[in-house]
Design a protein around this motif. Structure first.
Motif, PDB file in Angstrom:
ATOM      1  N   THR A 152       0.881  -1.242   0.088  1.00  0.00           N
ATOM      2  CA  THR A 152       0.001  -0.044   0.092  1.00  0.00           C
ATOM      3  C   THR A 152       0.932   1.188  -0.097  1.00  0.00           C
ATOM      4  O   THR A 152       1.896   1.162   0.528  1.00  0.00           O
ATOM      5  CB  THR A 152      -1.056   0.029   1.227  1.00  0.00           C
ATOM      6  OG1 THR A 152      -1.662   0.790   1.236  1.00  0.00           O
ATOM      7  CG2 THR A 152      -0.255   0.163   2.499  1.00  0.00           C
TER       8      THR A 152
ATOM      9  N   ASN B  56      -3.043   6.910   5.351  1.00  0.00           N
ATOM     10  CA  ASN B  56      -3.635   6.039   4.581  1.00  0.00           C
ATOM     11  C   ASN B  56      -5.011   5.701   5.188  1.00  0.00           C
ATOM     12  O   ASN B  56      -5.028   5.254   6.087  1.00  0.00           O
ATOM     13  CB  ASN B  56      -2.587   4.956   4.556  1.00  0.00           C
ATOM     14  CG  ASN B  56      -3.043   3.802   3.339  1.00  0.00           C
ATOM     15  OD1 ASN B  56      -4.032   3.860   3.025  1.00  0.00           O
ATOM     16  ND2 ASN B  56      -1.958   3.192   2.815  1.00  0.00           N
TER      17      ASN B  56
ATOM     18  N   ASP C 151      -6.847   3.575   3.458  1.00  0.00           N
ATOM     19  CA  ASP C 151      -6.900   1.976   2.895  1.00  0.00           C
ATOM     20  C   ASP C 151      -6.451   0.937   4.006  1.00  0.00           C
ATOM     21  O   ASP C 151      -5.503   1.309   4.803  1.00  0.00           O
ATOM     22  CB  ASP C 151      -6.122   1.669   1.882  1.00  0.00           C
ATOM     23  CG  ASP C 151      -6.770   2.387   0.478  1.00  0.00           C
ATOM     24  OD1 ASP C 151      -7.736   3.191   0.628  1.00  0.00           O
ATOM     25  OD2 ASP C 151      -6.043   2.268  -0.586  1.00  0.00           O
TER      26      ASP C 151
ATOM     27  N   ASP D  35     -11.487   0.189   1.811  1.00  0.00           N
ATOM     28  CA  ASP D  35     -11.094   1.689   1.141  1.00  0.00           C
ATOM     29  C   ASP D  35     -11.888   2.588   2.221  1.00  0.00           C
ATOM     30  O   ASP D  35     -13.086   2.633   2.016  1.00  0.00           O
ATOM     31  CB  ASP D  35     -11.362   1.719  -0.136  1.00  0.00           C
ATOM     32  CG  ASP D  35     -10.790   3.216  -0.623  1.00  0.00           C
ATOM     33  OD1 ASP D  35     -10.491   3.831   0.208  1.00  0.00           O
ATOM     34  OD2 ASP D  35     -10.915   3.351  -1.879  1.00  0.00           O
TER      35      ASP D  35
ATOM     36  N   CYS E 177      -7.720  -4.810  -5.294  1.00  0.00           N
ATOM     37  CA  CYS E 177      -7.073  -3.685  -5.129  1.00  0.00           C
ATOM     38  C   CYS E 177      -8.172  -2.160  -4.730  1.00  0.00           C
ATOM     39  O   CYS E 177      -9.473  -2.377  -4.944  1.00  0.00           O
ATOM     40  CB  CYS E 177      -6.434  -3.113  -6.287  1.00  0.00           C
ATOM     41  SG  CYS E 177      -7.480  -2.966  -7.743  1.00  0.00           S
TER      42      CYS E 177
ATOM     43  N   ASN F 216      -5.008   7.348  -2.101  1.00  0.00           N
ATOM     44  CA  ASN F 216      -4.374   5.929  -1.342  1.00  0.00           C
ATOM     45  C   ASN F 216      -4.413   4.815  -2.461  1.00  0.00           C
ATOM     46  O   ASN F 216      -5.523   4.738  -3.260  1.00  0.00           O
ATOM     47  CB  ASN F 216      -4.886   5.685  -0.099  1.00  0.00           C
ATOM     48  CG  ASN F 216      -5.150   6.799   1.060  1.00  0.00           C
ATOM     49  OD1 ASN F 216      -5.823   6.711   1.693  1.00  0.00           O
ATOM     50  ND2 ASN F 216      -4.001   7.643   0.930  1.00  0.00           N
TER      51      ASN F 216
ATOM     52  N   THR G 141      -3.768   0.457  -2.882  1.00  0.00           N
ATOM     53  CA  THR G 141      -3.509  -0.760  -2.064  1.00  0.00           C
ATOM     54  C   THR G 141      -3.762  -1.891  -3.042  1.00  0.00           C
ATOM     55  O   THR G 141      -4.791  -1.929  -3.841  1.00  0.00           O
ATOM     56  CB  THR G 141      -4.359  -0.714  -0.807  1.00  0.00           C
ATOM     57  OG1 THR G 141      -3.975   0.134   0.015  1.00  0.00           O
ATOM     58  CG2 THR G 141      -3.990  -2.256  -0.052  1.00  0.00           C
TER      59      THR G 141
ATOM     60  N   GLY H 263      -1.717  -1.075   5.848  1.00  0.00           N
ATOM     61  CA  GLY H 263      -2.488   0.338   5.797  1.00  0.00           C
ATOM     62  C   GLY H 263      -3.127   0.794   7.138  1.00  0.00           C
ATOM     63  O   GLY H 263      -2.292   0.268   8.269  1.00  0.00           O
TER      64      GLY H 263
END
Length: 509
Positions: free
Chosen positions: A11, A21, A23, A36, A187, A230, A232, A263
Motif C-alpha cells: 500500500t 492512509n 486503505d 477503502d 485493489c 491511497n 493498495t 494500511g
C-alpha cells in the motif's frame, strides 16, 4: 488436489493531498481483503480498520457455508462501525468499501460492496469479478454514458453503496472455480484513479513471477502516473500443494505462518479490536474453536480478556453510571436550530423565485390550441409545489395564443424563461410581431370600372356604345394587400403554411 495461496500486499498513501492512509489490506492463507475508508478527517481510516479487523477472523478453513460467512462478516463490520459512531459522534459520516475473497475447496467466495475491485487472471486473460457500486457505473449500465465518458465524469467517485453503519448494507456475493496457476488481485480504487487500465494490469500480472513483485509493480505504476489517492494491492497465486511444488507456500500445519496486514489496519492507533475480538468474531463461521493454550499465549484469561481486566469488566457491567443529563434539552435545541435554518432557507428561496420572470399561457391549464388562452408575463417560476403558489400573472397580453405559429405556440405553452422583466417584455414583443406578420391578409373586393352614360339621342348610322363591365384582374395578379401572409415570400419562415388562405382576388380558369 489441494489448493493454497501464495500472497502479498502493498500500500501507499499516494501523491494527493491525503497525509494518512485510509486503505486497509489483508492477505492470508485463505482470505484476501481490501477496505477503502471514506470520510477524510472524519475517520475513514477507522472504518476500514474496523472492517478488516472484523473480516480477518474468517481466515481459516472449515467453514460450512463460506459465502454466507462472508456476508455475515460484512454485516457485523457495519454494526461495529455504527457502534463506534454511537460512542464517538464526531466520527459520523465515516464509511468504507469492502472487497474480500475467501478461498475454500477450490472455490473463490467473493463479497463486495463499494468501488474497490477484484480481478481473476488466468492464462494471460484478465477479468474483473466485481461491479462498482458507483453513480457513474449506474449511468454506464443504463447506456447513458460510455466507458470513455465515465473516465472524466465529475461524479466518478460517488459511491452508491458502502458500509457506513447507518443501514443494512449487505454485499454482493459470488463465487468462481479456481485452478493452479490462477492469480487473484484485490485493489482499492486508487489504481483506477491513477488511470491504470486493465491491459496494463494484465501486463504486470503476467510479467512478474511472484505476488510481492507484482503488487510492488502495480503500486509503482500507479505512483508513476501520479496517483492522487491511497492505493493498495493484494496479490495471490493459486498453487497445488499436493504435488509438492517447489514454489508452494511454507505451511505450518494447515495454515501459512504470517498473514500480511497493511494500511490503516496495521497502524497502532487504529487497532480497534485486539486478538480476543478476532476470536470472538470468528464465531461468525461455524466450527471456529479458540483453544485455551492460545489464550494463555496471548496473555488472556479464560473469558478472552487480558489478565486483571476480567474483574474490572464485571464491575463495569454493574457499576452505577452517571445519567445522561439534559439529553432532551439538547435535542430540543438542535431541533429548533434546524427548523430555524429551514425557515430562513425557505424564505430566501421563495424571495429568489419572486425575482424571476417567464412567458406562458393564461389560463395555465388551457390547451395551446384554444382561443381562450392568452399570452402573459408571469412573475415567479413555472415549477409547482402543492399548496404553495410560486408564480402569478404580472402582465396580460392582448393577443391570443392561437395566433402564433405552432412552434412558438408550443414554446409558450411549455413556458419561456426570461432573465428579467425587460427580457420578458422583449420576448412578448417578438411574439406579437410574429403573430401580426403571420396573420391572414384581409380580403378586398375588386372595384368595378364606372360605365359611360350613352347619349340620349344616338347619332344616325352609329351604334350606341355598350356599357363597360368590371375589369377582371389578370390571372396570378397579386392581391392589393401589402401585408405579408403565411405562404407569401415576404412572410417570416416561422409562419405555418396552414395559416395561408386563398385570396379572393386570385384568378381562376
Amino acid at each position: 488436489m489441494t489448493l493454497a495461496l501464495r500472497y502479498a500486499a502493498h500500500t501507499d498513501v499516494g501523491l494527493g493531498p491525503k497525509t494518512r492512509n485510509e486503505d486497509s489490506g489483508y492477505a492470508g492463507p485463505h482470505l484476501l481483503a481490501i477496505a477503502d475508508g471514506m470520510g477524510g478527517t472524519v475517520g475513514g481510516d477507522v472504518a476500514s480498520a474496523i472492517t478488516i479487523t472484523t473480516v480477518r477472523a474468517l481466515d481459516k478453513a472449515g467453514h460450512n457455508e463460506p459465502l454466507r460467512a462472508l456476508g455475515q462478516a460484512a454485516v457485523e463490520a457495519n454494526s461495529r462501525i455504527a457502534a463506534r459512531i454511537d460512542t464517538d459522534p464526531h466520527l459520523e459520516g465515516m464509511g468504507t468499501t469492502l472487497t474480500a475473497i475467501l478461498v475454500q475447496d477450490g472455490l473463490a467466495n467473493v463479497a463486495h460492496i463499494g468501488d474497490s475491485r477484484a480481478y481473476h487472471f488466468r492464462a494471460g486473460r484478465l477479468r474483473m469479478i466485481t461491479r462498482d457500486h458507483t453513480f457513474v457505473q449506474s449511468l454506464i449500465d443504463e447506456g447513458r454514458i460510455t466507458l470513455e465518458e465515465a473516465e472524466h465524469h465529475p461524479h466518478r467517485s460517488l459511491i452508491m453503496r458502502a458500509l457506513e453503519g447507518r443501514q443494512d448494507a449487505r454485499p454482493d456475493l459470488d463465487r468462481l472455480e479456481l485452478e493452479p496457476g490462477d492469480r487473484l488481485l484485490v485493489c482499492s480504487d486508487g489504481l483506477d484513479n491513477a488511470a491504470v487500465k486493465d491491459d496494463a494490469i494484465a501486463d504486470v500480472l503476467g510479467r512478474f513471477a511472484g505476488p510481492q513483485e507484482a503488487a510492488d509493480a502495480l503500486i509503482a505504476l500507479a505512483l508513476d502516473q501520479g496517483s492522487p489517492d491511497n492505493v493498495t494491492c493484494v496479490v495471490a497465486d493459486v498453487v497445488d500443494v499436493s504435488q509438492g511444488a517447489a514454489d508452494a507456500p511454507t505451511l505450518i500445519g494447515t495454515a501459512v505462518a504470517a498473514p500480511a496486514v497493511v494500511g490503516a489496519a496495521a497502524e497502532p492507533d487504529n487497532q480497534v479490536l485486539d486478538d480476543s475480538a478476532f476470536e470472538h468474531t470468528a464465531a461468525l463461521s461455524p466450527g471456529a474453536i479458540v483453544h485455551p493454550a492460545s489464550r494463555q499465549a496471548h496473555g488472556l484469561s479464560g473469558d478472552g480478556l487480558p489478565h486483571g481486566e476480567s474483574d474490572l469488566e464485571e464491575e463495569l457491567r454493574y457499576a452505577p453510571r452517571p445519567p445522561r443529563r439534559f439529553r432532551w434539552l439538547s435535542r430540543i435545541v438542535v431541533a429548533v436550530v434546524v427548523l430555524g435554518l429551514l425557515g430562513t432557507g425557505g424564505r430566501w428561496a421563495y424571495g429568489w423565485t419572486q425575482d424571476q420572470y417567464y412567458v406562458g399561457p393564461f389560463p395555465t391549464d388551457a390547451q395551446a390550441n384554444t382561443s381562450r388562452a392568452r399570452v402573459a408575463i408571469f412573475r415567479g417560476i413555472s415549477q409547482q409545489i402543492p399548496g404553495v403558489p410560486l408564480s402569478h400573472v404580472y402582465e396580460m397580453q392582448s393577443f391570443a395564443l392561437s395566433k402564433l405559429p405552432s412552434y412558438q405556440r408550443q414554446q409558450v405553452a411549455d413556458t419561456i424563461p426570461a432573465d428579467s422583466l425587460s427580457h420578458a417584455r422583449e420576448i412578448v414583443g417578438k411574439l406579437r410581431n410574429l403573430a401580426q406578420q403571420c396573420a391572414p391578409a384581409p380580403t378586398q373586393s375588386p372595384t368595378p370600372t364606372p360605365s359611360k352614360t350613352p347619349d340620349s339621342s344616338p347619332t344616325a348610322g352609329k351604334k350606341p356604345t355598350a356599357t363597360s363591365k368590371p375589369t377582371k384582374p389578370a390571372e396570378g395578379a397579386a392581391s392589393p394587400s401589402t401585408t405579408p401572409r403565411a405562404g407569401d415570400a415576404r412572410a417570416p419562415q416561422e409562419c405555418d403554411p396552414a395559416d395561408s388562405t386563398p385570396s379572393p382576388t386570385s384568378g381562376s380558369k
